[in-house]
Write a protein that holds these residues in place. Sequence first.
Motif, PDB file in Angstrom:
ATOM      1  N   ALA A  95       0.816  -1.219   0.000  1.00  0.00           N
ATOM      2  CA  ALA A  95       0.000   0.000   0.000  1.00  0.00           C
ATOM      3  C   ALA A  95       0.849   1.269   0.000  1.00  0.00           C
ATOM      4  CB  ALA A  95      -0.934   0.011   1.205  1.00  0.00           C
ATOM      5  N   ARG A  98       1.970   2.558  -3.417  1.00  0.00           N
ATOM      6  CA  ARG A  98       0.760   2.984  -4.120  1.00  0.00           C
ATOM      7  C   ARG A  98       0.270   4.328  -3.586  1.00  0.00           C
ATOM      8  NH1 ARG A  98      -3.621  -1.145  -3.480  1.00  0.00           N
ATOM      9  NH2 ARG A  98      -4.618  -0.060  -5.195  1.00  0.00           N
ATOM     10  N   LYS A 101       2.361   7.160  -4.983  1.00  0.00           N
ATOM     11  CA  LYS A 101       2.009   7.474  -6.373  1.00  0.00           C
ATOM     12  C   LYS A 101       0.702   8.261  -6.451  1.00  0.00           C
ATOM     13  CE  LYS A 101       4.322   3.549  -8.499  1.00  0.00           C
ATOM     14  NZ  LYS A 101       4.136   2.270  -9.219  1.00  0.00           N
ATOM     15  N   VAL A 102      -0.291   7.840  -5.673  1.00  0.00           N
ATOM     16  CA  VAL A 102      -1.583   8.530  -5.685  1.00  0.00           C
ATOM     17  C   VAL A 102      -1.418   9.962  -5.175  1.00  0.00           C
ATOM     18  CG1 VAL A 102      -3.881   8.590  -4.625  1.00  0.00           C
ATOM     19  CG2 VAL A 102      -2.969   6.439  -5.498  1.00  0.00           C
ATOM     20  N   LEU A 120      -7.360   2.231  -0.608  1.00  0.00           N
ATOM     21  CA  LEU A 120      -6.389   1.327  -1.228  1.00  0.00           C
ATOM     22  C   LEU A 120      -6.711  -0.129  -0.929  1.00  0.00           C
ATOM     23  CD1 LEU A 120      -3.142   3.274  -0.257  1.00  0.00           C
ATOM     24  CD2 LEU A 120      -4.285   3.283  -2.468  1.00  0.00           C
ATOM     25  N   ASP A 123      -6.506  -4.362  -4.681  1.00  0.00           N
ATOM     26  CA  ASP A 123      -5.217  -4.388  -5.385  1.00  0.00           C
ATOM     27  C   ASP A 123      -5.342  -3.860  -6.812  1.00  0.00           C
ATOM     28  OD1 ASP A 123      -4.012  -5.528  -3.174  1.00  0.00           O
ATOM     29  OD2 ASP A 123      -4.260  -7.580  -3.925  1.00  0.00           O
ATOM     30  N   ARG A 125      -7.520  -1.351  -7.967  1.00  0.00           N
ATOM     31  CA  ARG A 125      -7.956   0.025  -8.175  1.00  0.00           C
ATOM     32  C   ARG A 125      -7.728   0.840  -6.909  1.00  0.00           C
ATOM     33  NH1 ARG A 125     -12.556   0.157  -5.220  1.00  0.00           N
ATOM     34  NH2 ARG A 125     -13.741  -1.750  -5.119  1.00  0.00           N
ATOM     35  N   VAL A 126      -7.745   2.149  -7.091  1.00  0.00           N
ATOM     36  CA  VAL A 126      -7.697   3.092  -5.968  1.00  0.00           C
ATOM     37  C   VAL A 126      -8.901   4.002  -6.128  1.00  0.00           C
ATOM     38  CG1 VAL A 126      -6.422   5.001  -4.936  1.00  0.00           C
ATOM     39  CG2 VAL A 126      -5.175   3.054  -5.870  1.00  0.00           C
TER      40      VAL A 126
END
Length: 133
Positions: A95, A98, A101-102, A120, A123, A125-126
């Motif tokens: 997580a 990720r 990055k988000v 999150l 796995d 999509r966000v």
Amino acid sequence: MLDNEMHPFAPVRSLETVDLPVISGLSKADILEPDEEILELMQNARRLLDSLPQGGLPAAGRLSEVHLDRVWGLSVVFGDLPATVRLGFAGFEAAWPRLEKVCADLKQRGELDRTLIIDLDSDRRVVVRLGRE
């Protein structure tokens, strides 16, 4: 306060200055007589804390709160991120990159400051919920 095994060992007094993340979402009964779900959530909280990079995340800062919920799993709040981050019940190590990055994408778009929730849990999509401007 909780020890390394997630057992309470001392109350936090209002005059103490403690820079530890708060664990929320548990009732007194959950702490004193935890059922299997609560024990699993507390073990997950321990795994989450162990998975965090030392010093926090560059985009989010230091961890402020870990919220335990029987339905949603674990959610976290960071000092430098306005959003609550939903993580679910597992996959905490994956997580953090990720989330970085988000946050970078939201910052580039100018939307990071109005972000309310970053989910999150999946796995694949966000999901990001933004507040009104």
